[in-house]
Design a protein around this motif. Structure first.
Motif, mmCIF file in Angstrom:
data_model
loop_
_atom_site.group_PDB
_atom_site.id
_atom_site.type_symbol
_atom_site.label_atom_id
_atom_site.label_comp_id
_atom_site.label_asym_id
_atom_site.label_seq_id
_atom_site.Cartn_x
_atom_site.Cartn_y
_atom_site.Cartn_z
ATOM 1 N N ASN A 1 5.140 51.739 -9.523
ATOM 2 C CA ASN A 1 4.357 51.176 -8.420
ATOM 3 C C ASN A 1 4.348 49.655 -8.511
ATOM 4 O O ASN A 1 3.358 49.024 -8.883
ATOM 5 C CB ASN A 1 2.926 51.728 -8.463
ATOM 6 C CG ASN A 1 2.176 51.432 -7.180
ATOM 7 O OD1 ASN A 1 2.759 51.344 -6.106
ATOM 8 N ND2 ASN A 1 0.862 51.284 -7.290
ATOM 9 N N ARG B 1 -0.240 47.848 -5.097
ATOM 10 C CA ARG B 1 1.068 47.602 -5.711
ATOM 11 C C ARG B 1 1.138 46.175 -6.226
ATOM 12 O O ARG B 1 1.087 45.222 -5.450
ATOM 13 C CB ARG B 1 2.196 47.836 -4.698
ATOM 14 C CG ARG B 1 2.239 49.234 -4.133
ATOM 15 C CD ARG B 1 3.450 49.430 -3.259
ATOM 16 N NE ARG B 1 4.655 49.504 -4.055
ATOM 17 C CZ ARG B 1 5.872 49.632 -3.531
ATOM 18 N NH1 ARG B 1 6.032 49.687 -2.221
ATOM 19 N NH2 ARG B 1 6.926 49.702 -4.301
ATOM 20 N N ARG C 1 5.898 45.991 -6.459
ATOM 21 C CA ARG C 1 6.600 45.324 -5.360
ATOM 22 C C ARG C 1 7.440 44.219 -5.985
ATOM 23 O O ARG C 1 6.913 43.226 -6.478
ATOM 24 C CB ARG C 1 5.594 44.738 -4.366
ATOM 25 C CG ARG C 1 6.228 44.001 -3.198
ATOM 26 C CD ARG C 1 5.193 43.304 -2.339
ATOM 27 N NE ARG C 1 4.440 44.225 -1.526
ATOM 28 C CZ ARG C 1 3.153 44.482 -1.670
ATOM 29 N NH1 ARG C 1 2.472 43.874 -2.628
ATOM 30 N NH2 ARG C 1 2.529 45.328 -0.875
#
Length: 488
Positions: free
Chosen positions: A72, A44, A74
């Motif tokens: 996907n 990620r 963060r």
């Protein structure tokens, strides 16, 4: 205008042929393809943000985009030393404000990115900068688009030399004190810089924020106040403006980042310290009940204050407490319903319980307000382990809404998983009628608190009727624990 083509070598991230990071992730425009070939497709990327006081706006736009089409990534963290209100791109100071290239600020960014990439993270950055350069409030006077692009180019080189991968350069928004001609010149330069520079991508939000028929340039500034893209001072985006930005962010990101499935909020996915350490913290067994992160039962506590003839019908989800002040003729009703949009997403023939708790609104409040519906549980002390907070809900003709926020409790770092800006409910913060399935998520860097929780917050404004429903399907908090050691 002349823009130099910046080429980053295939085996280096600074053009010198050497990679300063021990992680050794290849840094060029083939990175995504090469990452997949090397089996890194499920890693990620970390999406940091930097810039001026508008830095949070594309993040809120991303939250909208990511809630409609999960990706996907963060996201949620400002880079160390960055995101400074009133700043521009220069290497000077604006009073006590460090501009983008001020040595201490630049060093903090480089150290943060280097630490993350050395630890194996793929780091991308959203940069929102330029509005203060245009208006000359940076301590360096108004800067030309040529100078600003040169400054951003230096910032980008330092970002890449520290291991960063992709710089997302946001267009500059309209501002009441700056001419549309100057704004157009800045954004034309930004677009050309990105097109000429490997590793830089441009996100153009101006088609969503600017009304070509409006002499001031700002969408809605001479129309209905509740549908203006900018706030009352014509500088920052309204909540409606960040909603509009999300469509530009979504178009850019969907072509770059891998999609994710929605988080299904299985009631059996519950934290158990021994057997399920990665389970949903909010579903941990408390008081003999488990699975409460997945909201399929009512029976919670209504602790709201009710003024005028406002009322609450039914009870919040089991395990949750609702607080806040209602007014006017406003009514909030709770009921168990089938979630049609969730059922359609998974497949109408699929087995399973598609029950959710509908929060239905009616009437008109006489004062600005909000409710917070929270759940707390005891958890292990996670230290610096990252926690992902995710929510899954449907909207069914939800109208008159001034904000949806999911707020973690007892955590440092980002404190809102919001589909709106914080602060007061200005008339131009009204959101359009919402329909669909939403799955916003946020990464948090926690403290060692062991009494943790999350709250769903919804906001309204005096005199604006509310109607429609939000169907809460569940809230999830999960620790991103490291993988166990491989047996000898």
């Amino acid at each position: 205008m002349t823009v130099q083509l910046i080429s980053i070598g295939n085996s280096a991230n600074d053009g010198t042929g050497s990679d300063p990071r021990s992680a050794g992730v290849i840094m060029n425009d083939n990175t995504l393809r090469l990452d997949r070939r090397a089996g890194r497709a499920n890693v990620r990327p970390t999406l940091l943000r930097d810039g001026d006081s508008k830095t949070s706006e594309p993040f809120y736009g991303f939250q909208w985009a990511n809630s409609r089409f999960p990706m996907n990534i963060r996201a949620g963290l400002a880079v160390a030393g960055g995101a400074i209100g009133g700043s521009g791109t220069a290497a000077t100071q604006n009073g006590s404000i460090n501009n983008l290239l001020w040595p201490a600020r630049l060093s903090a960014m480089k150290a943060d990115v280097l630490a993350r990439t050395t630890a194996g993270q793929i780091v991308d950055m959203i940069l929102t900068i330029g509005t203060n350069d245009m208006s000359g409030v940076t301590g360096a006077g108004a800067l030309s688009s040529e100078t600003v692009i040169a400054n951003i180019s230096k910032y980008f080189r330092e970002f890449r030399a520290s291991g960063g991968r992709t710089l997302w350069l946001m267009s500059v928004d309209p501002r009441d004190t700056v001419s549309d001609v100057k704004l157009a010149a800045y954004n034309a330069a930004y677009k050309l810089f990105a097109a000429s520079t490997e590793g830089v991508r441009y996100i153009d939000t101006t088609p969503y924020l600017i009304d070509p028929l409006d002499s001031t340039g700002c969408l809605g500034s001479t129309g209905a106040a509740q549908f203006s893209s900018m706030d009352s001072v014509g500088l920052h985006c309204s909540s409606y403006g960040t909603y509009l930005k999300s469509f530009a962010v979504e178009k850019a990101f969907r072509s770059f980042y891998e999609p994710l499935d929605i988080i299904g909020m299985d009631a059996a996915d519950a934290l158990d310290d021994t057997n399920a350490p990665r389970g949903n913290i909010l579903s941990r067994t408390t008081g003999g009940l488990t699975g409460l992160g997945r909201t399929t039962r009512i029976g919670g506590t209504d602790s709201t204050t009710k003024n005028d003839t406002s009322s609450v019908t039914g009870t919040p989800p089991l395990g949750y407490t609702m607080t806040g002040t209602l007014s006017g003729t406003m009514n909030i009703a709770f009921s168990l319903v089938t979630c049609p949009k969730l059922k359609a997403y998974i497949g109408t023939g699929a087995p399973g319980d598609f029950t959710g708790v509908a929060i239905t609104f009616s009437g008109t409040p006489s004062a600005n307000g909000e409710f917070s519906m929270s759940r707390f549980v005891l958890t292990p002390a996670y230290g610096t382990t990252l926690i992902e907070l995710a929510t899954l809900f449907e909207c069914d003709n939800l109208s008159g809404n001034f904000g949806i926020i999911v707020k973690p409790q007892n955590y440092s770092g980002p404190d809102t998983n919001g589909l709106t800006l914080g602060g007061g409910q200005g008339a131009n913060d009204q959101l359009p009628t919402l329909n669909g399935l939403f799955n916003p998520r946020l990464i948090m860097e926690p403290t060692t608190a062991t009494n943790t929780g999350a709250g769903l917050i919804m906001r309204w404004r005096a005199g604006v009727p509310m109607s429609g429903s939000l169907i809460l399907i569940g809230i999830s908090m999960k620790a991103e624990l490291p993988l166990p050691a491989v047996p000898a």
